[in-house]
Design a protein around this motif. Sequence first.
Motif, short mmCIF file in Angstrom:
data_model
loop_
_atom_site.label_atom_id
_atom_site.label_comp_id
_atom_site.label_asym_id
_atom_site.label_seq_id
_atom_site.Cartn_x
_atom_site.Cartn_y
_atom_site.Cartn_z
N PHE A 130 0.09 0.78 8.17
CA PHE A 130 0.51 0.91 6.72
C PHE A 130 -0.65 1.91 6.15
O PHE A 130 -0.47 3.04 5.50
N SER A 131 -1.82 1.57 6.53
CA SER A 131 -3.13 2.05 5.99
C SER A 131 -4.18 1.97 6.60
O SER A 131 -4.43 1.02 7.28
N SER A 147 2.54 6.44 4.16
CA SER A 147 3.62 7.07 3.16
C SER A 147 3.20 8.56 2.88
O SER A 147 4.08 9.49 2.50
N ASP A 148 2.03 8.91 3.03
CA ASP A 148 1.58 10.29 2.74
C ASP A 148 1.83 11.02 4.08
O ASP A 148 1.53 12.58 3.88
#
Length: 149
Positions: A130-131, A147-148
Amino acid sequence: MSKIRITKQFSFETGHALYGYDGKCKNVHGHSYKLSVTVIGTPISDKDNVKYGMVIDFGDLKKIVKNEIVDVFDHATVFNKNTPHIELAKELADRDHSVLLVDYQPTSEMMVIDFAEKIKKQLPSHISLFSLRLQETDSSFAEWFASDN
């Protein structure tokens, strides 16, 4: 079932130098990095599974990140392999120092991109990265979000 994010934090010490930089970071120096790894998935719903209720066992995530990042970068000095620092890197390696030669400028931004790729390759197929947050100092960090990208 709901998607859940879990995060595990890691610490490691790494030296680096930024070739061509116009400030003090052109010199070899080090940081006490803190890496936060967040993955997302659905908790295991099979009551007969020993990992029932977990997205991923924190121990399994720890193994992945330690093998791919912490054990490799901890107490190593990172240099861009395409810079004149290569001579210094060779000298350090000849003196039995841990040296990593990478194909990017070893900034927090570029390191977090590298880390994301390495971790994603090792995660089980039902878990997504996710990150990442790579903290270089108390007040400076780089973040990567799936998401980026």
